[in-house]
Write a protein that holds these residues in place. Structure first.
Motif, mmCIF file in Angstrom:
data_model
loop_
_atom_site.group_PDB
_atom_site.id
_atom_site.type_symbol
_atom_site.label_atom_id
_atom_site.label_comp_id
_atom_site.label_asym_id
_atom_site.label_seq_id
_atom_site.Cartn_x
_atom_site.Cartn_y
_atom_site.Cartn_z
ATOM 1 N N ASN A 1 7.792 -0.761 11.628
ATOM 2 C CA ASN A 1 9.016 -1.172 10.944
ATOM 3 C C ASN A 1 8.804 -1.552 9.483
ATOM 4 O OD1 ASN A 1 10.585 -0.775 13.227
ATOM 5 N ND2 ASN A 1 10.384 -2.895 13.930
ATOM 6 N N ASN A 2 7.598 -2.006 9.121
ATOM 7 C CA ASN A 2 7.379 -2.412 7.732
ATOM 8 C C ASN A 2 6.866 -1.268 6.866
ATOM 9 O OD1 ASN A 2 4.809 -2.402 8.950
ATOM 10 N ND2 ASN A 2 4.037 -3.952 7.537
ATOM 11 N N THR A 3 7.058 -0.032 7.318
ATOM 12 C CA THR A 3 6.735 1.145 6.523
ATOM 13 C C THR A 3 8.018 1.892 6.193
ATOM 14 O OG1 THR A 3 6.373 2.487 8.506
ATOM 15 C CG2 THR A 3 4.443 1.401 7.553
ATOM 16 N N GLU A 4 8.032 2.482 5.033
ATOM 17 C CA GLU A 4 9.212 3.229 4.594
ATOM 18 C C GLU A 4 8.761 4.558 4.005
ATOM 19 O OE1 GLU A 4 13.186 2.714 1.771
ATOM 20 O OE2 GLU A 4 11.477 1.355 1.537
ATOM 21 N N LEU A 5 9.361 5.645 4.465
ATOM 22 C CA LEU A 5 9.014 6.982 4.006
ATOM 23 C C LEU A 5 10.151 7.524 3.150
ATOM 24 C CD1 LEU A 5 6.992 9.333 4.116
ATOM 25 C CD2 LEU A 5 8.181 10.155 6.158
ATOM 26 N N LYS A 6 9.816 7.918 1.916
ATOM 27 C CA LYS A 6 10.794 8.497 1.003
ATOM 28 C C LYS A 6 10.255 9.810 0.445
ATOM 29 C CE LYS A 6 12.782 4.147 -0.741
ATOM 30 N NZ LYS A 6 13.016 3.329 -1.970
ATOM 31 N N VAL B 1 0.858 -1.173 0.000
ATOM 32 C CA VAL B 1 0.000 0.000 0.000
ATOM 33 C C VAL B 1 0.897 1.226 0.000
ATOM 34 C CG1 VAL B 1 -1.725 1.308 1.290
ATOM 35 C CG2 VAL B 1 -1.882 -1.180 1.170
ATOM 36 N N ILE B 2 0.657 2.149 -0.924
ATOM 37 C CA ILE B 2 1.483 3.343 -1.046
ATOM 38 C C ILE B 2 0.607 4.582 -0.876
ATOM 39 C CG2 ILE B 2 2.998 4.663 -2.555
ATOM 40 C CD1 ILE B 2 3.815 2.120 -3.903
ATOM 41 N N LEU B 3 1.035 5.466 -0.007
ATOM 42 C CA LEU B 3 0.343 6.733 0.222
ATOM 43 C C LEU B 3 1.253 7.883 -0.193
ATOM 44 C CD1 LEU B 3 -1.026 6.078 3.837
ATOM 45 C CD2 LEU B 3 -2.092 5.487 1.674
ATOM 46 N N PHE B 4 0.687 8.838 -0.946
ATOM 47 C CA PHE B 4 1.420 10.032 -1.325
ATOM 48 C C PHE B 4 0.925 11.209 -0.479
ATOM 49 C CE2 PHE B 4 3.806 8.804 -5.035
ATOM 50 C CZ PHE B 4 3.146 7.673 -5.487
ATOM 51 N N CYS B 5 1.852 12.032 -0.061
ATOM 52 C CA CYS B 5 1.511 13.202 0.744
ATOM 53 C C CYS B 5 1.835 14.452 -0.064
ATOM 54 C CB CYS B 5 2.309 13.185 2.055
ATOM 55 S SG CYS B 5 1.816 14.449 3.234
ATOM 56 N N ARG C 1 6.754 17.730 4.894
ATOM 57 C CA ARG C 1 5.670 16.743 4.828
ATOM 58 C C ARG C 1 6.082 15.544 5.664
ATOM 59 N NH1 ARG C 1 6.652 18.633 -0.290
ATOM 60 N NH2 ARG C 1 4.914 19.619 -1.394
ATOM 61 N N LYS C 2 5.190 15.075 6.527
ATOM 62 C CA LYS C 2 5.502 13.936 7.392
ATOM 63 C C LYS C 2 4.293 13.022 7.510
ATOM 64 C CE LYS C 2 8.958 16.231 10.297
ATOM 65 N NZ LYS C 2 9.321 16.639 11.691
ATOM 66 N N PHE C 3 4.554 11.728 7.845
ATOM 67 C CA PHE C 3 3.502 10.760 8.125
ATOM 68 C C PHE C 3 3.596 10.311 9.581
ATOM 69 C CE2 PHE C 3 2.833 10.087 3.579
ATOM 70 C CZ PHE C 3 1.479 9.788 3.528
ATOM 71 N N TYR C 4 2.436 10.060 10.181
ATOM 72 C CA TYR C 4 2.370 9.542 11.542
ATOM 73 C C TYR C 4 1.376 8.384 11.568
ATOM 74 C CZ TYR C 4 4.510 14.037 12.666
ATOM 75 O OH TYR C 4 5.355 15.122 12.707
ATOM 76 N N PHE C 5 1.658 7.389 12.402
ATOM 77 C CA PHE C 5 0.758 6.248 12.575
ATOM 78 C C PHE C 5 0.152 6.314 13.969
ATOM 79 C CE2 PHE C 5 0.306 1.683 13.941
ATOM 80 C CZ PHE C 5 -0.844 1.427 13.196
ATOM 81 N N ASN D 1 10.078 15.869 -4.563
ATOM 82 C CA ASN D 1 9.503 16.773 -3.568
ATOM 83 C C ASN D 1 8.152 16.307 -3.040
ATOM 84 O OD1 ASN D 1 9.942 19.087 -1.973
ATOM 85 N ND2 ASN D 1 8.517 20.292 -3.236
ATOM 86 N N GLN D 2 7.871 15.006 -3.157
ATOM 87 C CA GLN D 2 6.647 14.436 -2.599
ATOM 88 C C GLN D 2 7.009 13.356 -1.592
ATOM 89 O OE1 GLN D 2 4.121 12.942 -5.666
ATOM 90 N NE2 GLN D 2 3.608 14.946 -6.497
ATOM 91 N N ALA D 3 6.351 13.366 -0.457
ATOM 92 C CA ALA D 3 6.549 12.324 0.553
ATOM 93 C C ALA D 3 5.735 11.100 0.168
ATOM 94 C CB ALA D 3 6.138 12.831 1.927
ATOM 95 N N LEU D 4 6.396 9.953 0.117
ATOM 96 C CA LEU D 4 5.761 8.708 -0.315
ATOM 97 C C LEU D 4 5.945 7.665 0.775
ATOM 98 C CD1 LEU D 4 6.130 7.057 -3.810
ATOM 99 C CD2 LEU D 4 6.615 5.752 -1.752
#
Length: 251
Positions: free
Chosen positions: A46-51, A19-23, A35-39, A55-58
């Motif tokens: 641990n099985n999530t990766e933020l890149k 599952v991929i989310l774009f911010c 841009r940041k993600f929070y759970f 210039n888009q957070a994925l």
């Protein structure tokens, strides 16, 4: 200043997918500076990766399990000039993810099967696609209400219809115990089978071996914890996401 937005909808996927989310900034006033993600309003698992790509957070969630169920907040910090003054604000967009797991078993007679709770478990009691009826008893009495025989009220049929012979929905501790099932084949021969269900010590996934070490993520579950049944596995995701606010892609 912190603001929350959310327009909700639903989509489904299978366990082997990521599952991929774009911010994105989605037309927010001012310039996006972070841009940041929070759970669940905390750290990512641990099985999530933020890149950051162009210039888009994925955010990628690999092999989601029930542990990944919860709220994912995409928070965008923007800066805008107003009356000669630079003002910053953070806007968060929330995605609610629910992961429902399932597992399949080909049952052998007198099997002692270690299963994981809080998932749907599918059992092929009799390895015969012509079986039209299965009657089972639990510890010598009627089956618990969450067990379905010859289950057809589902939009998901796991591989072959024989796995719908005996289905435990949202398996819990009351489903552990001894079972006796009977059926009849096309030659009018009576079939019978005994098996026992116990709780697995650890949750079993196709990408985790019996020794706890990672395995091939494409494995179909043949590394299960017992030798008395042949397991197969998958996840069915029901994802509520912010439509037009969070972009969700599955591959």
């Amino acid at each position: 200043m912190l603001k929350y937005f959310g327009i909700l909808d639903i989509f489904d996927s299978s366990y082997s997918s990521n599952v991929i989310l774009f911010c994105n900034d989605y037309g927010l006033r001012g310039n996006a500076i972070d841009r940041k993600f929070y759970f669940n309003e905390g750290s990512l698992l641990n099985n999530t990766e933020l890149k950051t790509v162009e210039n888009q957070a994925l955010l990628t969630i690999s092999h989601p399990t029930i542990e990944n169920s919860g709220n994912y907040d995409c928070c965008v910090r923007t800066s805008a000039s107003e009356n000669g003054t630079q003002n910053e604000e953070t806007t968060c967009f929330r995605t609610s993810l629910t992961v429902a797991e399932y597992y399949h078993y080909l049952v052998e007679n007198n099997a002692n099967i270690a299963i994981s709770l809080k998932r749907n478990n599918y059992f092929a009691i009799f390895d015969n696609p012509n079986t039209s009826m299965v009657a089972c008893k639990y510890n010598g009495t009627d089956l618990p209400a969450n067990i379905k025989q010859m289950y057809t009220n589902t939009t998901f049929t796991p591989y072959f219809s024989i796995f719908n012979q005996f289905v435990i929905l949202e398996t819990d501790a009351k489903n552990l115990g001894s079972y006796f099932c009977t059926s009849m084949d096309s030659n009018a021969q009576v079939l019978s089978k005994n098996f026992t269900l116990s709780e697995a010590t650890n949750r079993v996934y196709p990408w985790i071996g019996k020794d706890g070490e990672p395995t091939d993520p494409t494995d179909n579950g043949n590394n299960g914890q017992n030798n008395s049944a042949t397991p197969d596995y998958g996840n069915l995701f029901k994802t509520v996401f912010a439509l037009l606010i969070l972009s969700v892609f599955v591959f």
